[in-house]
Design a protein around this motif. Structure first.
Motif, mmCIF file in Angstrom:
data_model
loop_
_atom_site.group_PDB
_atom_site.id
_atom_site.type_symbol
_atom_site.label_atom_id
_atom_site.label_comp_id
_atom_site.label_asym_id
_atom_site.label_seq_id
_atom_site.Cartn_x
_atom_site.Cartn_y
_atom_site.Cartn_z
ATOM 1 N N SER A 108 0.823 -1.215 0.000
ATOM 2 C CA SER A 108 0.000 0.000 0.000
ATOM 3 C C SER A 108 0.856 1.263 0.000
ATOM 4 O O SER A 108 0.471 2.277 -0.600
ATOM 5 C CB SER A 108 -0.939 -0.003 1.210
ATOM 6 O OG SER A 108 -0.215 -0.001 2.435
ATOM 7 N N CYS A 166 -6.935 -3.850 4.235
ATOM 8 C CA CYS A 166 -5.502 -4.141 4.137
ATOM 9 C C CYS A 166 -5.214 -5.411 3.344
ATOM 10 O O CYS A 166 -4.165 -5.515 2.708
ATOM 11 C CB CYS A 166 -4.903 -4.250 5.534
ATOM 12 S SG CYS A 166 -5.069 -2.739 6.526
ATOM 13 N N HIS A 202 -1.719 0.927 7.345
ATOM 14 C CA HIS A 202 -2.089 0.988 5.928
ATOM 15 C C HIS A 202 -1.752 2.382 5.402
ATOM 16 O O HIS A 202 -1.561 3.328 6.159
ATOM 17 C CB HIS A 202 -3.595 0.720 5.783
ATOM 18 C CG HIS A 202 -4.029 0.477 4.377
ATOM 19 N ND1 HIS A 202 -3.578 -0.577 3.617
ATOM 20 C CD2 HIS A 202 -4.903 1.159 3.572
ATOM 21 C CE1 HIS A 202 -4.147 -0.553 2.427
ATOM 22 N NE2 HIS A 202 -4.949 0.493 2.380
#
Length: 366
Positions: A131, A161, A220
């Motif tokens: 990410s 996630c 994240h």
């Protein structure tokens, strides 16, 4: 850990192979300039003071190593670039393209920052990333296209996630025939069906009220875009793993620790673990955001907060620091890569609630 598609992080293997076999990138990729060294000393001092003042908070993500083992400031890792393709100018189409072009993998260790933040150049070459890699790459393209975009680091539910879309309705199929879906996936000139922004009560955003933060919040990264309607407080979040767009009211994210772009890095100084919907996103408010670089903020944030009385986190360093220029070369995406769309074989399979969507690039139709 694996994503719901069975993908595990192999970043450390890619980095190890790169350092053994590659010698293409030298200069700024494999070395540190004097300006970078001076800035890094300041950042290390800031980080130490922050850790002393806020021992209960996660350490700041400021100087990760790049793919060549050199510490680089996250702001200078962003490389604003405008792609020479009209179909990648709009925010929604750019986000949709990148979430499929770059294969998503989870963080190597859950709830820990990645040990390596590669250059956007390398992420494009690998066509895979976590990410943080996706957010830096997409923010580079959004800034190049004229958007006021920021990388966000915080916490999100596990279904975000690990890209678990199994409880999500297949919004891409609503109101479209099979032919229309195929055309939107293969023809760059045909707009993709709009993704419906989910309600807080929809199946796309499972209720988190019955779960504790520890059970739902995982580290994240995603993107914040400000000022879409010429209003600096008009906010949109982009989930880089799926390309979905969220308003501030309907965003599934749980907490924001910091945001950054190619100009500055802002630490969230508001109530610890406050819900995203309650945050003040006025970066000029020094009670809410601590700007690390004292003279680099175009929003007027001086970097000296009133939160600590007369001194702030940045107060011990009385000198202003200019951000080093980006060490990343201009990003390039070939026409062949644009047409492939879904590397490596031009095909993607997405699983939604009681449905499966298969996407094919235009080259695969013949």
């Amino acid at each position: 850990m694996f994503t719901c598609e069975g993908i595990k992080s192999r970043k450390s293997c890619r980095v190890a192979a790169l350092n053994v076999f590659s010698g293409n990138f030298t200069g700024s990729y494999a070395s540190e300039s004097r300006k970078e060294a001076s800035c890094n000393q300041y950042l290390e001092a800031f980080s130490r003071r922050f850790g002393t003042l806020f021992p209960h908070r996660r350490q700041l993500f400021l100087l990760p190593k790049n793919e060549h083992g050199v510490e680089k400031f996250v702001c200078s890792t962003i490389r604003p670039t405008l792609m020479p393709y009209q179909e990648l100018y709009a925010m929604d189409s750019l986000a949709s393209f990148m979430c499929h072009f770059i294969q998503y993998e989870p963080l190597e260790t859950v709830n820990e920052f990645p040990t390596v933040l590669p250059s956007p150049t390398q992420v494009l070459a690998w066509r895979v990333g976590d990410s943080f890699d996706l957010s830096v790459l997409l923010t580079s393209f959004l800034l190049g296209a004229g958007y006021d975009a920021y990388v966000v680091v915080g916490s999100a539910p596990s279904w975000i996630c690990f890209r678990d879309e199994s409880r999500s309705p297949s919004d891409r199929l609503e109101g479209c025939t099979h032919t229309q879906v195929m055309e939107s996936a293969t023809d760059p000139e045909v707009q993709s069906p709009k993704l419906r922004t989910p309600d807080a009560t929809s199946s796309l955003s499972p209720s988190l009220n019955s779960l504790s933060w520890q059970e739902t919040g995982l580290l994240h990264s995603w993107i914040l875009v400000r000022g879409l309607k010429r209003d600096p407080l008009d906010l949109t979040f982009i989930e880089p793993t799926t390309g979905r767009l969220f308003t501030i009211c309907n965003a599934p994210y749980l907490e924001i620790e910091a945001i950054w772009n190619n100009k500055n890095y802002w630490v969230n100084m508001q109530e610890y673990r406050a819900p995203v919907q309650r945050l003040d996103f006025d970066l000029s408010n020094t009670d809410s955001w601590e700007a690390i670089l004292l003279n680099a903020s175009r929003h007027g944030a001086s970097g000296t907060s009133n939160m600590f009385g007369e001194e702030s986190v940045a107060q011990p360093c009385k000198r202003a620091i200019d951000i080093p220029p980006s060490w990343v070369l201009k990003l390039e995406l070939s026409r062949d890569s644009l047409q492939l769309r879904f590397p490596p074989d031009g095909h993607r399979t997405l699983f939604y609630q009681q449905s499966k969507l298969e996407l094919f690039a235009g080259a695969m139709r013949s």
